[in-house]
Design an enzyme around this catalytic site. Structure first.
Site, mmCIF file in Angstrom:
data_model
loop_
_atom_site.group_PDB
_atom_site.id
_atom_site.type_symbol
_atom_site.label_atom_id
_atom_site.label_comp_id
_atom_site.label_asym_id
_atom_site.label_seq_id
_atom_site.Cartn_x
_atom_site.Cartn_y
_atom_site.Cartn_z
ATOM 1 N N HIS A 98 0.833 -1.212 0.000
ATOM 2 C CA HIS A 98 0.000 0.000 0.000
ATOM 3 C C HIS A 98 0.861 1.253 0.000
ATOM 4 O O HIS A 98 1.902 1.306 0.646
ATOM 5 C CB HIS A 98 -0.979 0.030 1.175
ATOM 6 C CG HIS A 98 -0.341 -0.120 2.524
ATOM 7 N ND1 HIS A 98 0.068 -1.334 3.009
ATOM 8 C CD2 HIS A 98 -0.056 0.789 3.472
ATOM 9 C CE1 HIS A 98 0.578 -1.175 4.224
ATOM 10 N NE2 HIS A 98 0.527 0.115 4.530
ATOM 11 N N HIS A 100 0.868 5.168 1.008
ATOM 12 C CA HIS A 100 0.212 6.238 1.772
ATOM 13 C C HIS A 100 0.331 7.538 0.989
ATOM 14 O O HIS A 100 1.432 7.893 0.539
ATOM 15 C CB HIS A 100 0.905 6.461 3.117
ATOM 16 C CG HIS A 100 0.820 5.329 4.090
ATOM 17 N ND1 HIS A 100 -0.042 5.332 5.154
ATOM 18 C CD2 HIS A 100 1.517 4.163 4.170
ATOM 19 C CE1 HIS A 100 0.122 4.217 5.867
ATOM 20 N NE2 HIS A 100 1.067 3.492 5.285
HETATM 21 P P1 AMP Z 1 1.465 0.517 7.488
HETATM 22 O O1 AMP Z 1 2.011 0.840 8.857
HETATM 23 O O2 AMP Z 1 2.241 1.182 6.391
HETATM 24 O O3 AMP Z 1 1.298 -0.970 7.268
HETATM 25 O O4 AMP Z 1 0.038 1.198 7.435
HETATM 26 C C1 AMP Z 1 -1.172 0.517 7.559
HETATM 27 C C2 AMP Z 1 -2.249 1.560 7.556
HETATM 28 O O5 AMP Z 1 -3.496 0.917 7.380
HETATM 29 C C3 AMP Z 1 -2.335 2.374 8.860
HETATM 30 O O6 AMP Z 1 -2.146 3.755 8.574
HETATM 31 C C4 AMP Z 1 -3.746 2.081 9.357
HETATM 32 O O7 AMP Z 1 -4.358 3.186 9.971
HETATM 33 C C5 AMP Z 1 -4.449 1.656 8.080
HETATM 34 N N1 AMP Z 1 -5.605 0.802 8.280
HETATM 35 C C6 AMP Z 1 -5.649 -0.357 8.977
HETATM 36 N N2 AMP Z 1 -6.900 -0.888 8.918
HETATM 37 C C7 AMP Z 1 -7.643 -0.044 8.161
HETATM 38 C C8 AMP Z 1 -8.995 -0.038 7.725
HETATM 39 N N3 AMP Z 1 -9.861 -1.013 8.080
HETATM 40 N N4 AMP Z 1 -9.412 0.983 6.955
HETATM 41 C C9 AMP Z 1 -8.577 1.967 6.603
HETATM 42 N N5 AMP Z 1 -7.275 2.017 6.973
HETATM 43 C C10 AMP Z 1 -6.806 1.027 7.748
#
Ligand code: AMP
Length: 136
Positions: A98, A100
């Site tokens: 993903h 950001h």
């Molecule tokens: P990372 O630390 O790069 O793996 O980021 C994962 C991101 O996913 C975090 O910023 C979370 O807030 C986001 N996240 C986790 N679950 C959800 C969800 N159900 N809907 C939207 N964002 C999410």
């Protein structure tokens, strides 16, 4: 590996989806750094940006750029961070590739605590040669 993002793609759990095409889906992060913080994810799961196939990765970045341009004018915001955490050591928590897309504002101090290290003597030159050789 199936993650919570697979459930979002399958519409099994809700998300604020702002864009979708055949390859990617983009939705608002549930814990935004700033309002409008968006995640762009490929529909076909891969663990992280190193595992993701190159064509898909390029499309993730292209869509991220498109979303960044919209955020910049629609919010509006002053700047945008593109961030991809690859691996737990890099801060990755959800093991589905993903990107950001994070809106930023002058002096918001959202990522204020970056740590820096120093190179000694010709260490950086040697490292550059090692890396450049492997990139041929
Ligand atoms: P990372 O630390 O790069 O793996 O980021 C994962 C991101 O996913 C975090 O910023 C979370 O807030 C986001 N996240 C986790 N679950 C959800 C969800 N159900 N809907 C939207 N964002 C999410």
């Amino acid at each position: 590996m199936s993650t919570i993002f697979s459930k979002i793609i399958a519409l099994e759990i809700p998300a604020d989806i702002i864009y979708e095409d055949e390859v990617v889906i983009a939705f608002l992060d549930i814990k935004p750094v700033n309002k409008g913080h968006t995640l762009v994810i490929p529909k076909i799961p891969s663990t992280d940006g190193l595992e993701c196939d190159e064509k898909t990765m390029a499309h993730v970045i292209n869509v991220g750029q498109k979303i960044a341009r919209v955020l910049k004018t629609a919010l509006p915001c002053d700047g945008i961070n593109f961030i991809m955490n690859n691996g737990a050591a890099a801060g990755q928590e959800v093991f589905h590739t993903h990107l950001h897309v994070v809106p930023r504002y002058e002096n918001d101090n959202s990522f204020a605590h970056a740590k820096h290290v120093s190179y000694e003597n010709d260490e950086s030159k040697k490292l550059a040669v090692t890396l450049a050789t492997r990139l041929i």
